[in-house]
Enzyme design. Structure first.
Site, PDB file in Angstrom:
ATOM      1  N   PRO A   1      38.950  36.102  39.632  1.00  0.00           N
ATOM      2  CA  PRO A   1      37.967  35.399  38.800  1.00  0.00           C
ATOM      3  C   PRO A   1      37.012  34.555  39.655  1.00  0.00           C
ATOM      4  CG  PRO A   1      40.143  35.281  37.818  1.00  0.00           C
ATOM      5  CD  PRO A   1      40.336  35.900  39.169  1.00  0.00           C
ATOM      6  N   TYR A   2      37.534  33.926  40.700  1.00  0.00           N
ATOM      7  CA  TYR A   2      36.663  33.157  41.604  1.00  0.00           C
ATOM      8  C   TYR A   2      35.543  34.040  42.149  1.00  0.00           C
ATOM      9  CZ  TYR A   2      35.109  31.323  46.140  1.00  0.00           C
ATOM     10  OH  TYR A   2      34.347  30.929  47.210  1.00  0.00           O
ATOM     11  N   ALA A   3      35.927  35.214  42.669  1.00  0.00           N
ATOM     12  CA  ALA A   3      34.943  36.111  43.283  1.00  0.00           C
ATOM     13  C   ALA A   3      33.899  36.558  42.264  1.00  0.00           C
ATOM     14  CB  ALA A   3      35.664  37.314  43.895  1.00  0.00           C
TER      15      ALA A   3
END
Ligand code: NAD
Ligand code: UGA
Length: 331
Positions: free
Chosen positions: A160-162
Site C-alpha cells: 500500500p505504501y508503494a
C-alpha cells in the site's frame, strides 16, 4: 515569481522550501542547502519542541543563518504564503515505511502522501514556483527479475505504501503536464537511503543499533533480500542537482550502486563494531521485495550525478553518529 539565477557555471538556488525538513532526508537537505547560501523554509508537522526525534534531526541546523522553521501539517495549513519567492520546492514530507502500510495507518499514508501532495502542487501552480522535486521511491517498481530497474519499466507496486508513492509522483506529473502549469517536476525514485540519522525503523539503523547495544535484531525472511543502498550524501547531491537541472518534467532513479543483501549488512556491522549480533529469525513481511537495483544512466545524463559512497564507509559514518547520539542509541 522569482527566477533561478544563472551563474556562469550552474544555476543557484536562492530560496528553497523543504517539506519534511524534520525528517531523515529533509534535515540533511536543509543543512546542505544552507551551506550553499540558500534561504530554507523548512516545513514539518513534527514540532521539535515536543518531538525528540525531530529535535535530534534538526539540531545540526542550530546557529546556521537562513533557516526558517515552520511547524505545520500540509493537509490543512495555508501553503501559498510559504512559497513566496521560492525557486524550488523539495517535497519530501510523507509517511515512509513499507510494512506498516498494510495496517490501520493506511489512511495516514493517503493523507500525507496523496492529499497533502495535491495541495502542495496546487499551491506551487498558484504561486508560480518554477520547480518542484518530489521524493518518490524504488518501491514503485515492486517485484523485479533482479536486474536493474529503468524509469520506463512498468511499475508494479507491491505494498500500500508503494501505491501511494506511485500516486504521489504521478499526481505531480499530471499537474505539471497541464498547459497552464508553470511548475516543472522532477520525481526522484530514491533507493533505500542510509547514513547518519537514518530512521530508526530501517534495517541498517536497527542492525548497527543491535551491534552497539547487544539487543537482538529481528530478521524478516532469510536475509537474502538485496537492496541498492544509497548513502545520504549521495542522495542529497542528486536532490540538489534535480532542483536546478534544465531538463523538463521527469522521473529519475537515485540509487547508490551498492547491491548488498541483509546478511552482507549484518556482516559489515559485525566487523565495524567487532561484536556478534544476536539475530532472531522472523517471518518475511508482505510487500517486501526480494531485490531492488537502480539503472542510473538517466541520473548521470540529466543530473551529472553518480553515487560515490561505498557501503562499509557509509555504515561507518552512520555507526559513529549512532554511537554518539543519546536519542538514536536509545531507539
Ligand atoms: P522521515 O519520516 O524521516 O521524514 C518525513 C517527514 O515528513 C517527517 O518528519 C514527517 O513529520 C513529515 N510529514 C509527514 N507528513 C506530513 C504532513 N502531512 N505535513 C507536514 N509534514 C509531514 O522519512 P525519510 O526517510 O526522510 O523520507 C523522506 C521522503 O523520502 C518520504 O516521502 C519517503 O517516502 C521518501 N523516500 C525515503 C526513502 C528512504 O530510504 N528513507 C526511500 C525512498 C523514498
Ligand atoms: C526503504 C524505506 O524504509 C522506504 O521509506 C523507502 O521508500 C524504500 O526504502 C525505497 O527504497 O523506496 P526498505 O527497502 O523496506 O524501505 O528498507 P528497510 O526498511 O531498511 O528494510 C530493508 C529490509 O530489511 C527489508 O527486507 C525488511 O524486511 C528488512 N528488515 C527491516 C528486517 O529484516 N528487520 C527489521 O527490523 C527491519
Amino acid at each position: 515569481m522569482s527566477e533561478i539565477h544563472t551563474a556562469a557555471t550552474a544555476p543557484v538556488i536562492r530560496r528553497a522550501v523543504v517539506t519534511g525538513a524534520a525528517g531523515f532526508i529533509g534535515s540533511h537537505l536543509a543543512h546542505a542547502l544552507l551551506h550553499t547560501g540558500a534561504t530554507v523554509i523548512g516545513v514539518d508537522r513534527r514540532d521539535p519542541a515536543s518531538d525528540e526525534s525531530a529535535a535530534s534531526n534538526l539540531a545540526v541546523l542550530h546557529g546556521l543563518q537562513g533557516y526558517i522553521p515552520v511547524t505545520a501539517d500540509l493537509v490543512d495549513c495555508a501553503i501559498d504564503p510559504l512559497l513566496v519567492d521560492a525557486d524550488v520546492i523539495f517535497h519530501l514530507a510523507g509517511v515512509p515505511g513499507v510494512r506498516p502500510s498494510w495496517g490501520p495507518q493506511f489512511s495516514e499514508y493517503v493523507r500525507s502522501n496523496i492529499l497533502a501532495t495535491q495541495r502542495v502542487m496546487n499551491a506551487a501552480t498558484r504561486m508560480r514556483v518554477p520547480r518542484l522535486v518530489v521524493a518518490s521511491s524504488s518501491s514503485v517498481y515492486g517485484v523485479t527479475s533482479g536486474g536493474p530497474s529503468i524509469e520506463s519499466d512498468r511499475p508494479r507496486p507491491a505494498s500500500p505504501y508503494a501505491v501511494t508513492k506511485l500516486a504521489e509522483e504521478q499526481l505531480c506529473l499530471a499537474h505539471a503536464a497541464r498547459a497552464a502549469c508553470p511548475t516543472t517536476v522532477v520525481a526522484l525514485r530514491y533507493f533505500t537511503v542510509y547514513g547518519p540519522r537514518q530512521r530508526p525503523d530501517m534495517f541498517i539503523h536497527r542492525t548497527l543499533h543491535a551491534a552497539l547495544t547487544g539487543r537482538p535484531l529481528q530478521l524478516y525472511g532469510d536475509g537474502h533480500q538485496r537492496r541498492d543502498f544509497t548513502f545520504i550524501d549521495d542522495a542529497i547531491a542528486a536532490t540538489i542537482a534535480a532542483g536546478t537541472t534544465p531538463n523538463d518534467t521527469s522521473i529519475i532513479n537515485v540509487g547508490g550502486g551498492t547491491s548488498a543483501s541483509l546478511i552482507d549488512v549484518i556482516n559489515i556491522a559485525q566487523s565495524l563494531t567487532g561484536r556478534a549480533i544476536d539475530v532472531r529469525a522472523d517471518t518475511a513481511r508482505s510487500g517486501d521485495v526480494l531485490s531492488t537495483r537502480a539503472d542510473t544512466r538517466l541520473a548521470e545524463a540529466t543530473l551529472g550525478w553518480r553515487a560515490t559512497a561505498d557501503l562499509p564507509g557509509g555504515m561507518r559514518a552512520q555507526m559513529r553518529e549512532l554511537a554518539q547520539s543519546p536519542y538514536s542509541a536509545a531507539a
